[in-house]
Scaffold this active site. Sequence first.
Site, mmCIF file in Angstrom:
data_model
loop_
_atom_site.group_PDB
_atom_site.id
_atom_site.type_symbol
_atom_site.label_atom_id
_atom_site.label_comp_id
_atom_site.label_asym_id
_atom_site.label_seq_id
_atom_site.Cartn_x
_atom_site.Cartn_y
_atom_site.Cartn_z
ATOM 1 N N SER A 6 16.173 -3.928 92.829
ATOM 2 C CA SER A 6 16.324 -2.591 92.249
ATOM 3 C C SER A 6 15.011 -2.154 91.616
ATOM 4 O O SER A 6 14.509 -2.803 90.682
ATOM 5 C CB SER A 6 17.411 -2.616 91.185
ATOM 6 O OG SER A 6 17.329 -1.432 90.424
ATOM 7 N N HIS A 31 16.680 -1.008 96.461
ATOM 8 C CA HIS A 31 17.801 -0.317 95.811
ATOM 9 C C HIS A 31 17.260 0.691 94.800
ATOM 10 O O HIS A 31 16.469 0.338 93.917
ATOM 11 C CB HIS A 31 18.658 -1.389 95.134
ATOM 12 C CG HIS A 31 19.910 -0.914 94.484
ATOM 13 N ND1 HIS A 31 21.090 -0.747 95.169
ATOM 14 C CD2 HIS A 31 20.180 -0.605 93.184
ATOM 15 C CE1 HIS A 31 22.044 -0.358 94.329
ATOM 16 N NE2 HIS A 31 21.522 -0.266 93.120
ATOM 17 N N ASP A 33 18.263 3.314 91.868
ATOM 18 C CA ASP A 33 19.312 3.701 90.925
ATOM 19 C C ASP A 33 19.041 5.104 90.413
ATOM 20 O O ASP A 33 18.172 5.299 89.570
ATOM 21 C CB ASP A 33 19.352 2.701 89.762
ATOM 22 C CG ASP A 33 19.953 1.374 90.193
ATOM 23 O OD1 ASP A 33 21.089 1.383 90.702
ATOM 24 O OD2 ASP A 33 19.283 0.337 90.047
ATOM 25 N N MET A 35 20.166 8.199 88.302
ATOM 26 C CA MET A 35 21.049 8.480 87.153
ATOM 27 C C MET A 35 20.748 9.881 86.625
ATOM 28 O O MET A 35 19.586 10.281 86.552
ATOM 29 C CB MET A 35 20.799 7.457 86.041
ATOM 30 C CG MET A 35 20.875 6.010 86.527
ATOM 31 S SD MET A 35 20.791 4.856 85.167
ATOM 32 C CE MET A 35 20.628 3.294 86.069
ATOM 33 N N HIS A 64 21.727 4.334 95.202
ATOM 34 C CA HIS A 64 22.945 4.207 94.398
ATOM 35 C C HIS A 64 22.995 5.389 93.436
ATOM 36 O O HIS A 64 22.225 5.443 92.480
ATOM 37 C CB HIS A 64 22.884 2.858 93.659
ATOM 38 C CG HIS A 64 24.013 2.614 92.712
ATOM 39 N ND1 HIS A 64 23.971 1.597 91.766
ATOM 40 C CD2 HIS A 64 25.200 3.224 92.552
ATOM 41 C CE1 HIS A 64 25.097 1.610 91.076
ATOM 42 N NE2 HIS A 64 25.861 2.589 91.532
ATOM 43 N N MET A 66 24.391 7.320 90.541
ATOM 44 C CA MET A 66 25.226 7.283 89.336
ATOM 45 C C MET A 66 25.131 8.673 88.723
ATOM 46 O O MET A 66 24.440 8.898 87.721
ATOM 47 C CB MET A 66 24.717 6.192 88.385
ATOM 48 C CG MET A 66 25.135 4.801 88.849
ATOM 49 S SD MET A 66 24.100 3.517 88.154
ATOM 50 C CE MET A 66 22.732 3.574 89.314
ATOM 51 N N MET A 137 30.544 -3.102 90.958
ATOM 52 C CA MET A 137 29.634 -3.182 89.812
ATOM 53 C C MET A 137 30.042 -4.378 88.950
ATOM 54 O O MET A 137 31.216 -4.534 88.598
ATOM 55 C CB MET A 137 29.709 -1.912 88.965
ATOM 56 C CG MET A 137 29.110 -0.660 89.583
ATOM 57 S SD MET A 137 27.372 -0.778 90.038
ATOM 58 C CE MET A 137 26.598 -1.159 88.464
ATOM 59 N N ASP A 175 26.261 -5.556 92.067
ATOM 60 C CA ASP A 175 25.135 -4.977 91.333
ATOM 61 C C ASP A 175 25.349 -5.177 89.838
ATOM 62 O O ASP A 175 26.338 -4.676 89.281
ATOM 63 C CB ASP A 175 25.056 -3.486 91.694
ATOM 64 C CG ASP A 175 23.882 -2.762 91.061
ATOM 65 O OD1 ASP A 175 23.059 -3.414 90.389
ATOM 66 O OD2 ASP A 175 23.788 -1.543 91.257
HETATM 67 C C1 DX5 Z 1 22.736 -0.652 86.712
HETATM 68 C C2 DX5 Z 1 22.096 -0.494 88.070
HETATM 69 C C3 DX5 Z 1 21.551 -1.744 88.622
HETATM 70 C C4 DX5 Z 1 20.449 -2.382 87.828
HETATM 71 C C5 DX5 Z 1 20.693 -3.841 87.896
HETATM 72 O O1 DX5 Z 1 23.381 0.512 86.373
HETATM 73 O O2 DX5 Z 1 23.038 0.012 89.010
HETATM 74 O O3 DX5 Z 1 21.155 -1.582 89.988
HETATM 75 O O4 DX5 Z 1 19.170 -2.114 88.302
HETATM 76 O O5 DX5 Z 1 19.817 -4.457 87.031
HETATM 77 P P1 DX5 Z 1 19.932 -5.994 86.650
HETATM 78 O O6 DX5 Z 1 19.775 -6.777 87.925
HETATM 79 O O7 DX5 Z 1 18.823 -6.172 85.691
HETATM 80 O O8 DX5 Z 1 21.290 -6.189 86.059
HETATM 81 ZN ZN ZN Z 2 22.442 -0.022 91.226
#
Ligand code: DX5
Ligand code: ZN
Length: 213
Positions: A6, A31, A33, A35, A64, A66, A137, A175
């Site tokens: 990620s 990946h 993320d 947000m 991904h 969010m 998750m 994840d």
């Molecule tokens: C959290 C994200 C993850 C995050 C995971 O909301 O969706 O993808 O990057 O990070 P680690 O591996 O540090 O838990």
């Molecule tokens: Zn993620």
Amino acid sequence: MIVAPSVLSMDYSRMREQTAELNASGAEWLHFDVMDAHFVPNLTFGPDILKGFNKLTDLFKDVHLMVDDPTEVSRYFVPAGAQMITFHIEAVTAEKIPALLRYLEENGVKKGLAIKPKTPLEELKPYLHDFDMFLIMSVEPGFGGQKFDPNAEERIRTLRRWCDEEGIHPWIQVDGGINAETGKICREAGADVLVAGSYVFRNDIGKAVKSLV
Ligand code: DX5
Ligand code: ZN
């Protein structure tokens, strides 16, 4: 096992260097993320960041979302080069899903459905045949560096069993809080794709990825 580092945990002042390390690491996916500060209490990046990575890597771009409105946000990330769009079941009403899936299919983008730790797994059941991937998750979405929720193990196992019973083989991605130890738990429970942020970037990138593959 497919490993999807990620970029949330990347050191953005060393993006080129760290991406080169990822390219050589054995990871197959990258990946992203995304947000929106509404669906989760954190704000990350827009499509131009993805376009920047396109120039640095051929790794599969796994996005991904969010966000509260994945229909709208997909329209930024698909043209920017997303190869997989995963959105949250908590963010959409059932009526919105078909049009979004059609848009992704028309653009040759793989479809993923994510579920937060506290949402009943049964909510995925009506959609088992409609997605290329399900994302379990193993932390509350929003931040890297959290601890793996042990309930994820049973959720992976149950989902894998439902898929087997249906004779289908979507990817199951996990994840949150993934390291060598929790990665092994997920593998044994039936996961195919591990997302890892802090574990990869706080250690030697190549070694960390290899411990998950
Ligand atoms: C959290 C994200 C993850 C995050 C995971 O909301 O969706 O993808 O990057 O990070 P680690 O591996 O540090 O838990
Ligand atoms: Zn993620």
